[in-house]
Motif scaffolding. Structure first.
Motif: not given
Length: 460
Positions: A93-101, A116-126
């Motif tokens: 199974e593949p391991l690397v994927a990009m978050h929809p953002i 925004g692949n990292y949770p803290h970067h997504r939170a900062a963008a939101f």
């Protein structure tokens, strides 16, 4: 005229300060195009991998006063290596994927790319956009100009940049700052102890070299994965407070070890300083201001650790208004015009077939460190090395030949893949992209889990 791997290797080796005649020791084989792109990505892959192989050959020759055979870089092996994350599988199974953002989005005046692949970067963008979901972010972006989005995201420590035409990037203050820089900087620093640690007289070219690896994601880990394959003892150091994406970690952890230290904690910093005192190389891939705040900038390290080789890289370069901004390969592609070049006649932005700026910068990083080790054998002096994804992007963009897109010739990937059993299961992964005498055909050591290893050198 289309750039060739030979031409790009000549340019890279010149930037590294090598003897121009040495490039005759590298030969390129395989189809001309193994990665489809408007830009010469296949040639970029072969040339930067060729630079590492040539620098490793040079170090090995300096160490044992031999004349090693030449090196061959096949375009199929290079394509697999520069896109190794695309081929990584855990139990199939593949391991690397990009978050929809983490893709291109419409803005009020064009397009932007967010990461925004990292949770803290997504939170900062939101937080920057005043939303709490991907759909809300996409809607908010359509109401803002690209420049305003860049400002908002930067103010919150989030990541996103407007898609620019190449001419727009050239006119931008950061673009013009990058244009004035060489592909990379390799400058000599002070002399170390009278008998500095040097590679051992037998084994792979970098055997005996100790490297502290303060990098993550792709560029730095690509370089240190390569140095580990060449025999170096590479110890990756991460903060226990920053998350890591499993796919990117496992793809680049072969041959290395991984430990966790909080460099703002007194005890952890003391242990790190003990490791640093016995290191040959320190590599950092964080913002310049963050490293300076920890006393891990070039000047401080040269003063405190004469003879040490220090290498630093970031997204945007060591000068200009964006020098302390965060960035990733996909964002650099968007900002510096590559996304527009790759789009061709399509009004929507395009992208390189892989994270080629990351990978190429990583291979240049490894080549520069190997060259610095060779030079240190001669005179005992340390070195300071600087690279940036935007500099690599400028180099690739300069090789653009309009109207000559590359269409990949299909090939069987199987000969360039292997399987390794790890603590999390069986990984299918790309093999090293070149061979040298004394090197195993596969990675020397299976990867260990993130943060698993002791904060110690292998033979201490």
């Amino acid at each position: 005229m289309r750039a060739t791997p030979t031409l790009l290797l000549d340019q890279a080796w010149c930037a590294l300060g090598g003897d121009p005649a040495d490039t005759a020791h590298v030969s390129f084989t395989g189809p001309a195009h193994t990665l489809s792109s408007a830009l010469p990505v296949t040639a970029l892959a072969q040339a930067t991998i060729g630079a590492v192989a040539l620098a490793a050959r040079e170090l090995g020759a300096a160490r044992d006063e031999s004349n090693p055979p030449g090196v061959t870089v096949d375009s199929r092996a290079a394509a697999m290596a520069i896109s190794s994350d695309r081929h990584l599988r855990l139990a199939g199974e593949p391991l690397v994927a990009m978050h929809p953002i983490s893709r291109f989005h419409r803005s009020a005046d064009g397009w932007v790319r967010l990461h925004g692949n990292y949770p803290h970067h997504r939170a900062a963008a939101f937080a920057a956009l005043g939303v709490d979901s991907v759909d809300g972010a996409i809607d908010a972006l359509t109401k803002l100009t690209g420049s305003r989005i860049e400002e908002l995201l930067a103010a919150h420590g989030a990541l996103g940049f407007a898609v620019r035409e190449p001419a727009e990037w050239a006119a931008h203050p950061q673009g013009s700052a990058v244009a004035a820089l060489p592909l990379l900087d390799l400058a000599r620093t002070g002399a170390g102890p009278e008998d500095p640690r040097r590679p051992t007289p037998t084994g792979p070219p970098a055997a005996g070299v100790r490297i502290l690896d303060l990098t993550r994601v792709l560029a730095g880990p690509t370089g240190t994965r390569t140095l580990a394959h060449l025999g170096a003892d590479v110890l990756r150091v991460d903060s226990p407070h920053l998350p890591e994406n499993p796919g990117e970690y496992w793809d680049n952890a072969f041959g290395k070890r991984s430990t966790l230290l909080d460099l703002r904690d007194r005890a952890d910093r003391a242990r790190f300083d003990e490791l640093l005192a016995d290191a040959d190389v320190l590599i950092t891939g964080y913002r310049t201001d963050a490293m300076a705040g920890l006393g891990l900038d070039h000047d401080t390290l040269a003063a405190d650790h004469p003879g040490l080789i220090t290498a630093a890289f970031n997204a945007w370069g060591p000068v200009g208004p964006w020098t302390n901004r965060r960035g990733f390969d996909s964002l650099v592609q968007a900002a510096c015009g590559i996304a527009r070049i790759e789009a061709g006649d399509d009004p929507a932005p395009g992208a390189l077939p892989t994270q080629a700026l990351d990978r190429a910068t990583g291979y240049l990083l490894a080549a520069a460190i190997l060259r610095a080790l060779t030079l240190r054998r001669r005179d005992g002096l340390g070195s300071r090395i600087d690279l940036a994804l935007a500099r690599t992007g400028a180099w690739l963009s300069a090789a653009y030949a309009p109207g000559e897109p590359e269409t990949a010739e299909p090939f069987d990937p199987a000969p360039h893949l292997s399987r390794t059993d790890t603590t999390v299961g069986r990984l299918t992964h790309a093999l090293p992209p070149f061979e040298l005498p004394g090197l195993p055909a596969a990675w020397a050591h299976a990867p260990t889990p993130w943060g698993f290893d002791a904060a110690a050198w292998r033979n201490s």
